[in-house]
Design a protein around this motif. Structure first.
Motif, PDB file in Angstrom:
ATOM      1  N   GLU A  67       0.821  -1.214   0.000  1.00 26.54           N
ATOM      2  CA  GLU A  67       0.000   0.000   0.000  1.00 26.54           C
ATOM      3  C   GLU A  67       0.859   1.270   0.000  1.00 26.54           C
ATOM      4  N   MET A 112     -10.266   1.847   1.297  1.00 28.19           N
ATOM      5  CA  MET A 112     -10.277   3.308   1.192  1.00 28.19           C
ATOM      6  C   MET A 112      -8.876   3.871   0.951  1.00 28.19           C
ATOM      7  N   LYS A 115      -8.632   7.022  -1.082  1.00 32.63           N
ATOM      8  CA  LYS A 115      -9.488   8.143  -0.666  1.00 32.63           C
ATOM      9  C   LYS A 115      -8.580   9.358  -0.461  1.00 32.63           C
ATOM     10  N   GLY A 279     -11.767   3.722  -3.619  1.00 27.00           N
ATOM     11  CA  GLY A 279     -11.618   4.475  -2.375  1.00 27.00           C
ATOM     12  C   GLY A 279     -12.744   5.454  -2.103  1.00 27.00           C
TER      13      GLY A 279
END
Ligand code: ZN
Ligand code: ZN
Length: 414
Positions: A67, A112, A115, A279
């Motif tokens: 990530e 998410m 986001k 997201g």
């Protein structure tokens, strides 16, 4: 952190790895295996690799994602990089499938993650990846090799599903939910899956025998006639690859599904659950179809992302899948919003915008892209599922001669 510190039952993780290899992939002796997974899912990746080698695997190759690496691109990447993708990787994957390698994708990511990132960049990066990965994806959706998608309880994902409780507790709860949905709640999950699959096969046979030309969905906010493609065929549970291997592509799975006719969908549909896309939480989606095409779309939040999605290409406004899931499915029973399509689509009846599955046609048509299009199969760079079913959903099947047959009443098989 060692495996012993994980806040869930490791014997269940062993069982999940076994179910993935024996039921999901049905990995054959000597077969190579390609696994993509986030770094966090290594405890499952390692167990799958061990189970695969015990089953006689050739070479197991993990491809790990991270990530922080994904976010680094959005924070520091040059603008032009958002129209690029690792084409060489997808060409290599396509080559691996041509040589008979099986494919496992493990999802565990924070739903998410993106986001707060520029939605235009997210959309460009996704489009570039869709285009570059298409040759490999087509071999997967066309079942040219055996494949499976399964899940691992990632920490950020768990925090999203179980907000407001300590992280370890959230991970433990998400793990329990994944294990329950993956039918690991008895001593012989492999036998449990074969009984579940037999029930799904029976439903599909009944639907195929009915030869419905359309399904009519009715629920609060939904009055939708979904024409079914000519030569459609219902799929669900295990499928057989073109190489003759029976595999279960999704763990968990509760749905039976087929291909709508890209030109014959009319009426209104209201989403029964929020859709998480790139997201963004898209809530209270309402759309109106005319002759197969979405001509009006609204959402109470995330509407901009929804509109971008619909503008991806011409096929993004048309349907590529319609799926039936009873309201009493174990995932629906959990009452949770998983923020993950693999789970949420198995909690409710749903439709998908975009690309259809060639496997959802009779054999003569399935191998021929021109015949698929002529039968009403849709084509697009996207395939996005969203839920329209609930405990209030009624569905009628309509035959070509106009006969109406009850299929669902109050969210259950009629
Ligand atoms: Zn589906
Ligand atoms: Zn789908």
């Amino acid at each position: 952190m060692t495996d012993a510190d994980l806040p869930f039952d490791l014997t269940k993780l062993d069982q999940l790895a076994e179910v993935i290899v024996r039921v999901g992939l049905n990995l054959q002796p000597g077969q190579n295996l390609l696994i993509s997974a986030p770094v966090e899912a290594l405890p499952l990746v390692r167990r799958v690799a061990a189970a695969a080698y015990r089953a006689g695997a050739g070479v197991v190759t993990p491809l790990l994602s991270d990530e922080e690496v994904t976010l680094a691109r959005y924070r520091h990447g040059q603008d032009a990089s958002f129209d690029a993708a690792a084409g060489w990787l997808f060409r290599g994957m396509a080559e691996a499938y041509d040589e008979g390698a099986a494919r496992l994708a493990i999802s565990a990511d924070n739903p998410m993650l993106l986001k707060g990132q520029d939605p235009a960049k997210v959309a460009r990066a996704n489009k570039a990846t869709s285009i570059a990965s298409r040759p490999a994806m087509e071999k997967i959706t066309g079942f040219e090799t055996n494949w499976c998608v399964a899940s691992y309880p990632g920490r950020a994902w768990a925090r999203q599903v179980f907000a407001g409780i300590p992280e370890d507790e959230a991970v433990g709860k998400l793990a329990e939910a994944i294990f329950a949905a993956s039918r690991l709640n008895n001593n012989d999950p492999v036998a449990e899956w074969s009984a579940h699959d037999a029930r799904l096969q029976k439903r599909m046979k009944w639907l195929d025998d009915q030869r419905f030309s359309a399904l009519h969905f009715r629920a609060p906010g939904t009055d939708l006639k979904v024409g079914l493609a000519d030569n459609h065929s219902w799929k669900g549970g295990t499928g057989v690859t073109k190489t003759g291997i029976t595999c279960l592509a999704n763990i968990p799975t509760e749905e039976v599904f087929t291909t709508p006719h890209a030109q014959r969908v009319d009426g209104t549909a209201r989403a029964s659950k929020p859709l998480v896309h790139q997201g963004t939480l898209i809530e209270n989606i309402e759309v109106r179809f005319e002759a197969g095409r979405i001509v009006e779309a609204r959402a109470s939040s995330g509407e901009e992302v929804l509109q971008k999605l619909l503008d991806t290409d011409e096929g993004a406004r048309r349907l590529g899948e319609v799926a039936l899931v009873p309201h009493s499915s174990p995932i629906s029973h959990s009452g949770l919003l998983f923020f993950n399509t693999l789970f949420d689509e198995n909690a409710a009846c749903h439709i998908a915008l975009g690309q259809c599955y060639s496997e959802c046609f009779t054999d003569e048509v399935a191998a021929d892209n021109a015949a698929i299009a002529a039968s009403g199969g849709n084509s697009s760079l996207i395939h996005v599922d969203w839920m329209i079913g609930s405990g209030e959903t009624d569905i009628d099947g309509i035959r070509a001669d106009g006969t109406v047959v009850p299929v669902f009443r109050k969210g259950e098989w009629a």
